[in-house]
Enzyme design. Structure first.
Site, PDB file in Angstrom:
ATOM      1  N   ASP A 124       0.871  -1.167   0.000  1.00  0.00           N
ATOM      2  CA  ASP A 124       0.000   0.000   0.000  1.00  0.00           C
ATOM      3  C   ASP A 124       0.923   1.238   0.000  1.00  0.00           C
ATOM      4  O   ASP A 124       2.129   1.099   0.244  1.00  0.00           O
ATOM      5  CB  ASP A 124      -0.848  -0.086   1.279  1.00  0.00           C
ATOM      6  N   ASP A 161       0.026   5.146   1.140  1.00  0.00           N
ATOM      7  CA  ASP A 161      -0.108   6.075   2.278  1.00  0.00           C
ATOM      8  C   ASP A 161      -0.172   5.333   3.604  1.00  0.00           C
ATOM      9  O   ASP A 161      -0.967   4.406   3.786  1.00  0.00           O
ATOM     10  CB  ASP A 161      -1.386   6.912   2.121  1.00  0.00           C
ATOM     11  N   ASP A 176      -2.010  -0.426   5.751  1.00  0.00           N
ATOM     12  CA  ASP A 176      -2.383   0.149   7.058  1.00  0.00           C
ATOM     13  C   ASP A 176      -3.859   0.477   7.189  1.00  0.00           C
ATOM     14  O   ASP A 176      -4.306   0.892   8.259  1.00  0.00           O
ATOM     15  CB  ASP A 176      -1.603   1.460   7.288  1.00  0.00           C
TER      16      ASP A 176
HETATM   17  O1  LIG Z   1      -4.413   3.053  -0.388  1.00  0.00           O
HETATM   18  P1  LIG Z   1      -3.497   4.158   0.064  1.00  0.00           P
HETATM   19  O2  LIG Z   1      -2.277   4.299  -0.785  1.00  0.00           O
HETATM   20  O3  LIG Z   1      -3.151   4.024   1.528  1.00  0.00           O
HETATM   21  O4  LIG Z   1      -4.337   5.486  -0.114  1.00  0.00           O
HETATM   22  C1  LIG Z   1      -5.417   5.773   0.773  1.00  0.00           C
HETATM   23  C2  LIG Z   1      -5.693   7.240   0.776  1.00  0.00           C
HETATM   24  O5  LIG Z   1      -4.427   7.865   1.018  1.00  0.00           O
HETATM   25  C3  LIG Z   1      -4.393   9.291   1.006  1.00  0.00           C
HETATM   26  O6  LIG Z   1      -5.029   9.780   2.166  1.00  0.00           O
HETATM   27  C4  LIG Z   1      -4.416   9.361   3.381  1.00  0.00           C
HETATM   28  O7  LIG Z   1      -3.070   9.887   3.453  1.00  0.00           O
HETATM   29  C5  LIG Z   1      -2.979  11.325   3.496  1.00  0.00           C
HETATM   30  C6  LIG Z   1      -1.509  11.705   3.458  1.00  0.00           C
HETATM   31  O8  LIG Z   1      -0.803  11.143   4.514  1.00  0.00           O
HETATM   32  C7  LIG Z   1      -3.701  11.844   4.736  1.00  0.00           C
HETATM   33  O9  LIG Z   1      -3.659  13.264   4.770  1.00  0.00           O
HETATM   34  C8  LIG Z   1      -5.165  11.372   4.715  1.00  0.00           C
HETATM   35  O10 LIG Z   1      -5.820  11.732   5.904  1.00  0.00           O
HETATM   36  C9  LIG Z   1      -5.235   9.839   4.554  1.00  0.00           C
HETATM   37  O11 LIG Z   1      -6.577   9.407   4.377  1.00  0.00           O
HETATM   38  C10 LIG Z   1      -5.021   9.829  -0.264  1.00  0.00           C
HETATM   39  O12 LIG Z   1      -5.056  11.222  -0.230  1.00  0.00           O
HETATM   40  C11 LIG Z   1      -6.400   9.235  -0.470  1.00  0.00           C
HETATM   41  O13 LIG Z   1      -6.942   9.723  -1.670  1.00  0.00           O
HETATM   42  C12 LIG Z   1      -6.244   7.742  -0.549  1.00  0.00           C
HETATM   43  O14 LIG Z   1      -7.476   7.123  -0.811  1.00  0.00           O
END
Ligand SMILES: O=P(O)(O)OC[C@H]1O[C@H](O[C@H]2O[C@H](CO)[C@@H](O)[C@H](O)[C@H]2O)[C@H](O)[C@@H](O)[C@@H]1O
Length: 393
Positions: A129, A131, A337
């Site tokens: 993954d 983020d 995560d």
């Molecule tokens: O599947 P992932 O790669 O984990 O993406 C999931 C979401 O990640 C991002 O949002 C998350 O991370 C951001 C930066 O650290 C944080 O600000 C936010 O609160 C988290 O939800 C991304 O912006 C989303 O569009 C993704 O779906």
């Protein structure tokens, strides 16, 4: 898996109903025109508008949305009495709580020998993954950069094992953040996969059976398969994205992202007292789009097509494309995560192959087998894997 047994589109002909009991919004889900859903364009955050929203909060309040938004990641283990208790514990108690949780979900670092022991003689495949796994969670999604040391660790493992990143972000964006050509990318929670072309002599189920799977070349001129099971939803997501931007304009801190096959509404920087307003805006917009659904991520509401496709299906698709479906000879590892990663953990657990690893510093319910505390432990684990493969452990 479904795409083998049912050689058809993963788009559900009879869309799965929203979990009405959980959302508590059955009556309000009757479709009506998007023009009825929002607030008139260009309106500012006036008192009148706020009152209008407040009078419309029943759906969000009645449904436990706020609780889900507060937890905004897999629920904490039941032995942690309430969500806040573990967060206000003194460091020692918190650590004891975490240690007791790791009895059930051992740290992948502490049982590394065991893990590579079960990988002996098998082809290891890695799914990561982005983020919260490769990059730390930060307030601004546009600044969620991975470190150069993490990039080097990912490059190392990708040179040794088939590796893919499966993210909720749009594929181009996650590629821009990662910047490595040694691996495969799946964006929009697996709804946009740029994967390998199958090279075995057996006919490729992927290419022959799936609509929306096309042979193409990537930016480096390599032959690849582009699979976009929710292609028909692109205009709808664009429309919904515009509406969400317009309707949440007055809520300070909201950020809406268009990931082509899904959209994200972030509330991390919104005052908690306005979270319910965010939820209500999203619910209102979605009333006009019965073929879309809402899922929860980390301080984000994700708007996705109601199709039978998720990160778990993406893992199965990629394993098939890589010709790595024989569980006797293949050991897939998925590290993530977030709630959306649970679909992938579940697929591995239920098919009894490979391991899910949950990245979390707090005890949580999960379908993973192992745990890692944070992205720095993920990096350490990747480095250990590379050293082991090179015979330097
Ligand atoms: O599947 P992932 O790669 O984990 O993406 C999931 C979401 O990640 C991002 O949002 C998350 O991370 C951001 C930066 O650290 C944080 O600000 C936010 O609160 C988290 O939800 C991304 O912006 C989303 O569009 C993704 O779906």
């Amino acid at each position: 898996m479904d795409f083998k047994s049912n050689h058809s589109s993963p788009v559900l002909t009879d869309p799965v109903p929203l979990n009405k009991a959980r959302l508590g919004i059955a009556a309000s889900l009757l479709p009506y025109s998007p023009s009825q859903t929002g607030f008139s364009s260009g309106l500012h955050w006036t008192c009148a508008r706020k009152k209008f929203i407040l009078s419309k909060l029943d759906d969000a309040r009645a449904s436990g949305w706020l609780d889900a938004m507060r937890s905004s990641s897999p629920p904490r283990k039941r032995f942690v009495k309430d969500v806040t208790s573990v967060e206000v514990m003194d460091p020692e108690a918190k650590d004891a709580c975490y240690q007791s949780w790791t009895l059930k979900y051992p740290s992948a670092l502490s049982v590394f020998e065991q893990i590579v022991g079960s990988a002996k003689g098998k082809q290891l495949a890695l799914f990561l993954d982005y983020d919260g796994t490769l990059s730390p969670i930060v307030d601004d999604p546009d600044r969620a950069f991975m470190s150069n040391t993490m990039r080097a660790a990912v490059r190392d493992v990708a040179e040794l094992f088939p590796t893919a990143i499966i993210s909720g972000r749009c594929r181009d964006q996650v590629f821009d953040f990662v910047g490595l050509t040694e691996l495969y990318y799946a964006g929009s929670h697996g709804m946009d996969i740029l994967g390998p072309v199958k090279h075995s002599k057996s006919p490729s189920l992927v290419e022959e059976s799936l609509p929306n799977c096309i042979r193409t070349t990537d930016k480096q001129g390599k032959e690849v398969n582009l699979f976009q099971p929710a292609k028909e939803f692109i205009p709808m997501i664009e429309e919904v994205f515009e509406l969400l931007v317009k309707n949440t304009k007055g809520i300070k801190g909201v950020k809406v992202e268009n990931h082509k096959f899904c959209a994200s509404v972030h509330y991390r920087r919104v005052d908690e007292e306005d979270w319910v307003t965010v939820a209500q805006c999203v619910i209102n917009v979605l009333k006009g789009y019965p073929r879309l659904r809402i899922t929860h991520g980390r301080k984000v509401l994700e708007i996705r097509p109601k199709i039978d496709w998720n990160k778990g299906k993406a893992v199965e698709f990629l394993l098939d494309s890589l010709d790595l479906t024989d569980s006797n000879n293949v050991l897939p590892i998925y590290i993530g995560d977030d709630r959306t990663d649970e679909d992938a953990f579940k697929v591995l657990r239920e098919s009894n192959r490979g391991y899910g690893m949950l990245v979390s510093a707090l005890p949580k319910e999960t379908n993973a087998f192992y745990s890692l505390r944070d992205p720095s432990e993920v990096m350490e684990f990747l480095k250990c894997l590379a050293r082991w493969k090179k015979g330097r452990v």
